[in-house]
Design an enzyme around this catalytic site. Structure first.
Site, PDB file in Angstrom:
ATOM      1  N   LYS A 117       0.859  -1.179   0.000  1.00  0.00           N
ATOM      2  CA  LYS A 117       0.000   0.000   0.000  1.00  0.00           C
ATOM      3  C   LYS A 117       0.901   1.236   0.000  1.00  0.00           C
ATOM      4  O   LYS A 117       1.439   1.633   1.036  1.00  0.00           O
ATOM      5  CB  LYS A 117      -0.916   0.000   1.227  1.00  0.00           C
ATOM      6  CG  LYS A 117      -1.909   1.144   1.223  1.00  0.00           C
ATOM      7  CD  LYS A 117      -2.971   0.947   2.286  1.00  0.00           C
ATOM      8  CE  LYS A 117      -4.028   2.029   2.222  1.00  0.00           C
ATOM      9  NZ  LYS A 117      -3.498   3.369   2.522  1.00  0.00           N
ATOM     10  N   GLU A 172      -1.027   5.067  -7.550  1.00  0.00           N
ATOM     11  CA  GLU A 172      -0.585   5.939  -6.469  1.00  0.00           C
ATOM     12  C   GLU A 172       0.662   6.686  -6.929  1.00  0.00           C
ATOM     13  O   GLU A 172       1.677   6.058  -7.258  1.00  0.00           O
ATOM     14  CB  GLU A 172      -0.293   5.070  -5.243  1.00  0.00           C
ATOM     15  CG  GLU A 172      -0.241   5.800  -3.949  1.00  0.00           C
ATOM     16  CD  GLU A 172      -1.624   6.019  -3.285  1.00  0.00           C
ATOM     17  OE1 GLU A 172      -2.676   5.670  -3.875  1.00  0.00           O
ATOM     18  OE2 GLU A 172      -1.627   6.577  -2.180  1.00  0.00           O
TER      19      GLU A 172
HETATM   20  P1  NAD Z   1      -6.902   4.365   2.821  1.00  0.00           P
HETATM   21  O1  NAD Z   1      -5.570   5.036   2.981  1.00  0.00           O
HETATM   22  O2  NAD Z   1      -7.339   3.516   3.946  1.00  0.00           O
HETATM   23  O3  NAD Z   1      -6.868   3.438   1.495  1.00  0.00           O
HETATM   24  C1  NAD Z   1      -7.356   3.708   0.200  1.00  0.00           C
HETATM   25  C2  NAD Z   1      -6.290   4.212  -0.728  1.00  0.00           C
HETATM   26  O4  NAD Z   1      -5.157   3.358  -0.722  1.00  0.00           O
HETATM   27  C3  NAD Z   1      -6.658   4.188  -2.195  1.00  0.00           C
HETATM   28  O5  NAD Z   1      -7.484   5.230  -2.545  1.00  0.00           O
HETATM   29  C4  NAD Z   1      -5.303   4.278  -2.843  1.00  0.00           C
HETATM   30  O6  NAD Z   1      -4.955   5.611  -3.008  1.00  0.00           O
HETATM   31  C5  NAD Z   1      -4.360   3.700  -1.836  1.00  0.00           C
HETATM   32  N1  NAD Z   1      -3.556   2.560  -2.322  1.00  0.00           N
HETATM   33  C6  NAD Z   1      -2.204   2.484  -2.211  1.00  0.00           C
HETATM   34  N2  NAD Z   1      -1.739   1.348  -2.743  1.00  0.00           N
HETATM   35  C7  NAD Z   1      -2.822   0.673  -3.230  1.00  0.00           C
HETATM   36  C8  NAD Z   1      -2.996  -0.564  -3.910  1.00  0.00           C
HETATM   37  N3  NAD Z   1      -1.969  -1.368  -4.160  1.00  0.00           N
HETATM   38  N4  NAD Z   1      -4.246  -0.936  -4.268  1.00  0.00           N
HETATM   39  C9  NAD Z   1      -5.313  -0.149  -3.969  1.00  0.00           C
HETATM   40  N5  NAD Z   1      -5.214   1.040  -3.321  1.00  0.00           N
HETATM   41  C10 NAD Z   1      -3.987   1.443  -2.958  1.00  0.00           C
HETATM   42  O7  NAD Z   1      -8.035   5.335   2.599  1.00  0.00           O
HETATM   43  P2  NAD Z   1      -8.164   6.853   2.366  1.00  0.00           P
HETATM   44  O8  NAD Z   1      -9.607   7.054   2.256  1.00  0.00           O
HETATM   45  O9  NAD Z   1      -7.246   7.273   1.270  1.00  0.00           O
HETATM   46  O10 NAD Z   1      -7.627   7.623   3.637  1.00  0.00           O
HETATM   47  C11 NAD Z   1      -7.773   7.254   4.890  1.00  0.00           C
HETATM   48  C12 NAD Z   1      -6.392   7.226   5.531  1.00  0.00           C
HETATM   49  O11 NAD Z   1      -5.735   8.482   5.368  1.00  0.00           O
HETATM   50  C13 NAD Z   1      -6.525   7.018   6.998  1.00  0.00           C
HETATM   51  O12 NAD Z   1      -6.498   5.665   7.333  1.00  0.00           O
HETATM   52  C14 NAD Z   1      -5.383   7.818   7.586  1.00  0.00           C
HETATM   53  O13 NAD Z   1      -4.267   6.985   7.787  1.00  0.00           O
HETATM   54  C15 NAD Z   1      -5.104   8.849   6.542  1.00  0.00           C
HETATM   55  N6  NAD Z   1      -5.611  10.146   7.027  1.00  0.00           N
HETATM   56  C16 NAD Z   1      -4.870  10.806   7.946  1.00  0.00           C
HETATM   57  C17 NAD Z   1      -5.291  12.023   8.449  1.00  0.00           C
HETATM   58  C18 NAD Z   1      -4.442  12.768   9.436  1.00  0.00           C
HETATM   59  O14 NAD Z   1      -4.871  13.825   9.900  1.00  0.00           O
HETATM   60  N7  NAD Z   1      -3.277  12.292   9.788  1.00  0.00           N
HETATM   61  C19 NAD Z   1      -6.505  12.575   8.019  1.00  0.00           C
HETATM   62  C20 NAD Z   1      -7.262  11.874   7.080  1.00  0.00           C
HETATM   63  C21 NAD Z   1      -6.796  10.660   6.600  1.00  0.00           C
END
Ligand code: NAD
Length: 329
Positions: A117, A172
């Protein structure tokens, strides 16, 4: 902690307010104020409270949303197929629960593909007759930002595919660790605020109005899936990854097909330490049902596919603390 309805409502409201603020800072401003594990913990707490007190569930809760609002500075792009989020698993038991739900939903044996990821910015690339015509951010999942000019500066994005296909591919975009360190050093020398992490640096670079800035930032990309393609020849996600490579679309080489969840768990464990050796950051492992017909049967929730999940690594700080304890015993 046992809560009554009033206390739960208060806690839910506070968590929602905090999470909305964090989401805005992270997704729209590319400048988070708290580490991901703190965000993940609060989100988990909110989800559990909403499950326990379903009367307080609302469609606009941060638990129901994907990503962040697109910036007005960019031309908006409507995603024909929504770009969703992924469900999370934080330990082996949650991976086994995911497997149980998947097998319950298909009534068949299931094999999985595990992928790294990559911690970057989700993008969608559209090719028409083999030519790269448009690249967009995920935005809120339905509407993203047109960042075509910036994406064209990434050398590993082919401007023309090896075959004249029309398709939308997803991946990504990320900043390798050496580029990130060099960029932050230069910023600090100039007295500019350094980026919090490579993800924010990549997102901040791609969401610049001047593509010359993105061009200087040494960004790269891994593509991991198809949004839309009229091709019927693949029966499995693993075949699709191979087809993408043949078209000239760069996929991450570390993916592995696993025949059951125990193999998945071994793969996940093998990366907890090994990830330090990569020259890009990963924040977990994505596990996807391999067969496309089984993916179709399982379908989606409002926010994420039922046929995939993201195992999130424990926070780096937590690992360091554990190591320190081991060393000091
Ligand atoms: P996510 O990070 O749980 O996962 C979805 C994303 O993973 C996809 O949209 C894609 O971009 C990515 N990805 C990377 N490699 C991939 C692969 N091989 N196959 C498929 N997808 C892949 O979900 P999200 O909705 O993007 O964001 C939520 C996450 O973002 C949270 O779990 C958190 O860690 C982070 N976040 C942090 C803050 C903060 O304030 N620190 C705020 C919001 C979100």
């Amino acid at each position: 902690m046992v809560m009554n309805a009033d206390e739960a409502k208060k806690k839910i409201d506070t968590l929602r307010e905090e999470l909305e603020q964090y989401r805005h800072e992270y997704h729209t401003l590319d400048a988070p104020s708290v580490p991901d594990y703190e965000y993940d913990q609060k989100m988990q707490e909110l989800i559990e409270l909403e499950e326990e007190f379903p009367d307080f569930q609302t469609a606009d809760s941060p638990s129901q949303r994907v990503g962040g609002a697109p910036l007005d500075a960019f031309v908006k792009v409507q995603h024909d197929v929504p770009m969703l989020s992924l469900g999370n698993a934080f330990d082996d038991q949650e991976l086994r629960d995911f497997d149980r739900r998947v097998r319950g939903g298909t009534d068949e044996d299931v094999s999985y593909v595990c992928e790294l990821k990559i911690d970057g910015l989700a993008v969608s690339l559209r090719y028409e007759d083999g030519v790269f015509v448009r690249g967009a951010t995920r935005g809120d999942g339905t509407t993203g930002e047109d960042i075509t000019k910036n994406l064209r500066t990434i050398r590993n994005i082919p401007l023309r595919l090896k075959q004249p296909e029309t398709l939308e591919v997803r991946g990504e975009a990320y900043m390798p660790k050496p580029s990130f360190n060099a960029l932050n050093e230069a910023r600090e020398e100039r007295g500019d605020e350094p980026f919090a992490n490579p993800r924010n640096a990549a997102a901040g670079s791609l969401r610049q109005l001047d593509p010359k800035i993105a061009a200087k930032r040494n960004l790269d990309i891994f593509l991991y899936g198809i949004g839309q393609w009229q091709d019927e020849s693949s029966e499995a996600h693993s075949e699709r990854l191979e087809q993408m490579e043949k078209l000239g679309l760069k996929t991450n080489p570390e993916w592995k097909k696993c025949n059951d969840i125990e193999e998945v768990i071994d793969y996940v464990h093998s990366w907890v330490e090994k990830r330090q050796d990569l020259d890009y950051e990963i924040d977990g492992i994505v596990i996807k049902v391999d067969r496309l017909d089984q993916q179709d049967t399982l379908g989606f929730t409002a926010k994420s596919p039922r046929w995939a999940t993201a195992y999130k690594f424990p926070a780096e700080e937590a690992i360091t603390t554990l190591k320190d304890i081991e060393l000091s015993v």
